[in-house]
Design a protein around this motif. Sequence first.
Motif, PDB file in Angstrom:
ATOM      1  N   ALA A 213      39.850  52.532  41.832  1.00 18.90           N
ATOM      2  CA  ALA A 213      40.404  51.292  41.593  1.00 18.90           C
ATOM      3  C   ALA A 213      39.745  50.583  40.425  1.00 18.90           C
ATOM      4  CB  ALA A 213      40.648  50.657  42.813  1.00 18.90           C
TER       5      ALA A 213
ATOM      6  N   ASP B 175      37.176  49.214  41.137  1.00 19.68           N
ATOM      7  CA  ASP B 175      36.662  47.913  41.769  1.00 19.68           C
ATOM      8  C   ASP B 175      35.224  47.936  41.875  1.00 19.68           C
ATOM      9  OD1 ASP B 175      36.218  45.741  43.338  1.00 19.68           O
ATOM     10  OD2 ASP B 175      37.831  46.494  44.715  1.00 19.68           O
TER      11      ASP B 175
ATOM     12  N   ARG C 297      42.985  40.352  43.960  1.00 22.95           N
ATOM     13  CA  ARG C 297      42.685  41.080  42.822  1.00 22.95           C
ATOM     14  C   ARG C 297      41.973  40.395  41.628  1.00 22.95           C
ATOM     15  NH1 ARG C 297      44.258  46.234  42.788  1.00 22.95           N
ATOM     16  NH2 ARG C 297      44.450  46.376  40.782  1.00 22.95           N
TER      17      ARG C 297
ATOM     18  N   LEU D 218      40.335  42.432  38.686  1.00 21.07           N
ATOM     19  CA  LEU D 218      41.137  43.588  38.576  1.00 21.07           C
ATOM     20  C   LEU D 218      42.533  43.446  38.204  1.00 21.07           C
ATOM     21  CD1 LEU D 218      40.747  45.601  42.058  1.00 21.07           C
ATOM     22  CD2 LEU D 218      39.745  46.307  39.693  1.00 21.07           C
TER      23      LEU D 218
ATOM     24  N   GLU E 211      45.127  47.408  49.069  1.00 19.92           N
ATOM     25  CA  GLU E 211      44.175  46.349  48.913  1.00 19.92           C
ATOM     26  C   GLU E 211      43.280  45.746  50.046  1.00 19.92           C
ATOM     27  OE1 GLU E 211      42.742  44.161  45.644  1.00 19.92           O
ATOM     28  OE2 GLU E 211      44.420  45.366  45.573  1.00 19.92           O
TER      29      GLU E 211
END
Length: 475
Positions: free
Chosen positions: A310, A312, A405, A410, A427
């Motif tokens: 992702a 992240d 996010r 993101l 998520e």
Amino acid sequence: LAALYIFSSCVDLDKEPLGSAVAGKIENEKQALLRLVAVYSDMKDFRYTWSMMCFGEVLSDNATYSGSDNDAATFTLMEDYQYPADHSEILNKYSQTYQCINKANLVIRDFTDADDNIFNEYNKEHMIAEAKFIRAHSYFELVKTFGGVPLYASVLELDHERLGRSTAEEVYAAIEKDLEEAAAVLPSKSAVKNYLTDYAGRITKGAVYAMQTRVYLYQKKYDKVKEAAKKLFDLNEYSLVDDYEYQFLIAGEHCSESILEVNMYNSPTQSSWNVNNGNRHVLMSMPRNLTIGFGCAQPTAELAAAYDKAGDVVRKKATLLSSEEAVKIEEEAKGSGLPAITSDRTGFYNRKLYLKPGERVDSRGNNQPLNHKLIRLAAVYMNYAEACALTSNEAEARTYLNLIRKRAELPEITSTGDKLFEDIINERHLEFGLEGFRFFDVVRAGFAPKLFKNFKSGAELLPIPQVEIDISKGE
């Protein structure tokens, strides 16, 4: 079984108790407070909450049960979705939760009968509502784990009538009733004078609304989820913190995002494994041998890969502590030549439950002073987003999903339909990593067969403990 655990936990306050708090007639306000504290005390007990980790995370793709070879062996069958009905953690979850329920039942009964005139500093109706919330929270923990369970709405005496399993629907109805009654009575956070110094950690109206979003979501009552969430939003008392990691630090306790957390501290008198006032999860999770930790419930490479896929970086850093970084932190504080980590099966540890030297208590390992986070605002945002996505309000769903996010740095989600639902579940995976949600989220979404290796039909629920089955003759 629950009757055996009625009075086994100690209570703790900063002041010495004026006499003993026992069940029955409440004669003074101090005794009343002690009785309520006894209900809260079970939410502090790691046997009540450790299952959130060892079931919610270890039964998923997020973690594996590690620690010593013996520790790891105890979960081998569990991780293969073969649940032994006599497993100690299954029994701990069941018995400790019923202990909490029966204490709540005692408070509700005895406070209702108590003379109103003895209450001056504390509000009797608020205290009854707090007990109802804790009872509801406890039954929710049982029903999501075991399905239908015996439903005791009154005090268990030693000769009580043994009830069979109620349906899950009946248990949820009782939970909803308790939460509705608590919401009607409890104050909001802003209505409490000196909230942070005198009240933080107790149940408020906001905590009830937040819990309702969780309870309704598991029942797929999406309009009810949205209704409860909007009531929470209308209180205007909570906001996301800018720094995701901050809320999991000691410095971030009871921050603007926190809706309910269990207060922990290093008690000067209680520090055994089963009677303490600290967060034993920290001891259970920190690297073995390098620290005083046991190294259980290690995060997997799969979880690390999910963050990497992702992009992240923010939440991966706040959630995962690599073995190499753990060694570096410990050596910077203590010098070189420290014992090597042992029983390291994945190369990762739970940073949300790691305390650095100087923050943790090495001499009394069970009493770690890190609060246990039960509900935070991000969970309500995600519950609300999911409910909106599944009731043809996708724009609103994306709005709240993207608030989460944005903090993680993101890009925004623009998906629709089934893909939007999948994005929301993903998520949740990233936002709530190692907080006890993953297994239950994937199961209720129907994704377990494709996401969990060796998952078997029927593994969605754990078995009632064997001792309970034996006592009730299988009823």
